[in-house]
Write an enzyme that holds these catalytic residues in place. Structure first.
Site, short mmCIF file in Angstrom:
data_model
loop_
_atom_site.label_atom_id
_atom_site.label_comp_id
_atom_site.label_asym_id
_atom_site.label_seq_id
_atom_site.Cartn_x
_atom_site.Cartn_y
_atom_site.Cartn_z
CE LYS A 136 -2.29 1.75 3.76
NZ LYS A 136 -2.16 3.21 3.81
CG ASP A 173 -4.56 4.73 1.50
OD1 ASP A 173 -5.70 5.22 1.33
OD2 ASP A 173 -4.05 4.62 2.63
CG LEU A 174 -3.06 8.39 -4.11
CD1 LEU A 174 -2.83 8.87 -5.54
CD2 LEU A 174 -1.95 8.89 -3.21
CE LYS A 175 -7.42 7.27 3.84
NZ LYS A 175 -6.02 6.83 3.77
CG LEU A 176 -8.39 10.72 -6.02
CD1 LEU A 176 -7.36 9.72 -5.55
CD2 LEU A 176 -8.64 10.56 -7.51
CG HIS A 177 -13.75 14.23 -0.94
ND1 HIS A 177 -14.02 14.30 0.40
CD2 HIS A 177 -14.84 14.70 -1.57
CE1 HIS A 177 -15.23 14.81 0.57
NE2 HIS A 177 -15.74 15.06 -0.62
CG ASP A 178 -11.65 17.82 -6.71
OD1 ASP A 178 -12.57 18.62 -6.97
OD2 ASP A 178 -10.46 18.14 -6.67
CB ILE A 179 -16.13 18.34 -8.98
CG1 ILE A 179 -14.93 18.62 -9.89
CG2 ILE A 179 -16.41 19.51 -8.05
CD1 ILE A 179 -15.20 19.74 -10.90
N PRO A 180 -16.97 15.26 -9.52
CG PRO A 180 -19.17 14.48 -9.61
CD PRO A 180 -18.35 15.66 -9.20
CB THR A 192 -11.63 16.85 -10.66
OG1 THR A 192 -12.01 18.12 -11.19
CG2 THR A 192 -10.19 16.89 -10.22
CB THR A 228 -10.41 4.96 12.24
OG1 THR A 228 -9.19 5.13 11.52
CG2 THR A 228 -11.16 3.79 11.68
N GLY A 232 0.97 -2.15 8.88
CA GLY A 232 2.03 -1.15 8.72
C GLY A 232 3.18 -1.42 9.65
NE ARG A 233 2.19 2.60 13.20
CZ ARG A 233 1.36 3.34 13.92
NH1 ARG A 233 1.85 4.28 14.69
NH2 ARG A 233 0.07 3.12 13.87
O1 C5P Z 1 1.14 1.06 11.30
P1 C5P Z 1 -0.29 0.60 11.23
O2 C5P Z 1 -0.44 -0.88 10.98
O3 C5P Z 1 -1.12 1.08 12.37
O4 C5P Z 1 -0.79 1.35 9.90
C1 C5P Z 1 -1.98 1.07 9.28
C2 C5P Z 1 -2.07 1.73 7.95
O5 C5P Z 1 -3.44 1.80 7.62
C3 C5P Z 1 -1.53 3.15 7.85
O6 C5P Z 1 -1.07 3.34 6.52
C4 C5P Z 1 -2.77 4.00 8.12
O7 C5P Z 1 -2.71 5.26 7.51
C5 C5P Z 1 -3.83 3.15 7.45
N1 C5P Z 1 -5.20 3.37 7.92
C6 C5P Z 1 -5.60 3.20 9.24
N2 C5P Z 1 -6.90 3.41 9.59
C7 C5P Z 1 -7.79 3.75 8.66
C8 C5P Z 1 -7.42 3.91 7.34
C9 C5P Z 1 -6.10 3.71 7.00
O8 C5P Z 1 -4.78 2.86 10.08
N3 C5P Z 1 -9.05 3.90 9.01
#
Ligand code: C5P
Length: 237
Positions: free
Chosen positions: A31, A58-65, A67, A121, A212-213
């Site tokens: 991702k 994962d760029l989470k687009l949000h604009d006019i349709p 665009t 979240t 992620g981490r």
């Molecule tokens: O490091 P960790 O496992 O907590 O990261 C989770 C990934 O998921 C990060 O890239 C974070 O931005 C993303 N994410 C999230 N909660 C969301 C949406 C995306 O933790 N609701």
């Protein structure tokens, strides 16, 4: 989705490539979010795809349709496997995003999956009600946005594993619930408020997990990734 999706939350291409090198020989689902994409642009996409990994942009687009449609057309041409938009952009925007993806996908390739962000979240119910002036509960708003995304023809949503069952019930069993906040038992939750193990996520109805981490900050990333993948796949198959 069999493979856990690894969140490449790095700020430079160098860091991302160094991390990829650790996984030489593994086929990954990666991702890439705003942080890395805004620094490295399409080049990082090319590098990841050249190594035959799957990619969630994962760029989470949000604009006019219009665009969003044009942006999606361009992004689809990069050969990514999954993208996302904010459901708050509305049905028309989500439908336009789907059209853009279909138009931009090179012939012979699959159209990328499109999923929606419902309520972030990081948004509390109180914040949603006072700042967005939405009088519903947070749960109701999440379900409503998931249904809107489903009706617009999207493949799923990003959500907490704790919400997956409710969302599938309100949409359909095959509606993807892609869930971050995954930790192995005993691991530090860091800033995530509610975390779940890969096994827990599966039993709660997750379709894919984002890690992620737990992997990127691990002293032994490959070993930790394999532990997570095994726990996830073992319950998957
Ligand atoms: O490091 P960790 O496992 O907590 O990261 C989770 C990934 O998921 C990060 O890239 C974070 O931005 C993303 N994410 C999230 N909660 C969301 C949406 C995306 O933790 N609701």
């Amino acid at each position: 989705m069999k493979k856990p999706i690894i969140a490449f939350d790095f700020s430079t291409k160098k860091e991302a490539v160094q991390f990829l090198d650790i996984f030489e020989g593994e086929s990954l689902y990666v991702k890439v979010g705003m942080e890395l994409f805004y620094q490295s642009g399409a080049e990082i996409i090319e590098i990841i795809k050249k190594r035959d990994h799957q990619l969630f942009l994962d760029l989470k687009l949000h604009d006019i349709p219009n665009t969003v449609k044009r942006a999606m057309k361009g992004l689809a041409s990069l050969g990514v496997d999954m993208l996302n938009v904010h459901a708050a952009g509305g049905s028309e925007m989500m439908e336009a995003a789907m059209e853009g993806l279909a138009a931009g996908t090179p012939s012979g390739m699959d159209i990328p999956k499109l999923i929606a962000v419902t309520q972030l979240t990081s948004t509390s119910e109180n914040q949603m009600q006072s700042e967005q002036l939405i009088s519903a509960t947070l749960d109701e708003s999440v379900i409503h946005y998931a249904q809107l995304a489903h009706d617009a023809g999207l493949d799923g949503v990003v959500c907490s594993a704790f919400e997956a069952e409710k969302i599938k019930k309100a949409t359909k069993a095959s509606f993807m619930c892609v869930t971050p906040g995954i930790r192995l038992k005993g691991m530090d939750a860091q800033d995530q408020k509610r975390v779940m193990t890969p096994h827990g996520a599966r039993t709660h109805g997750s379709s894919a997990i984002v890690v992620g981490r737990a992997v990127t900050a691990s002293e032994h990333p490959l070993e930790t990734y394999r532990l997570i993948a095994n726990e996830w796949e073992a319950v998957y198959s």
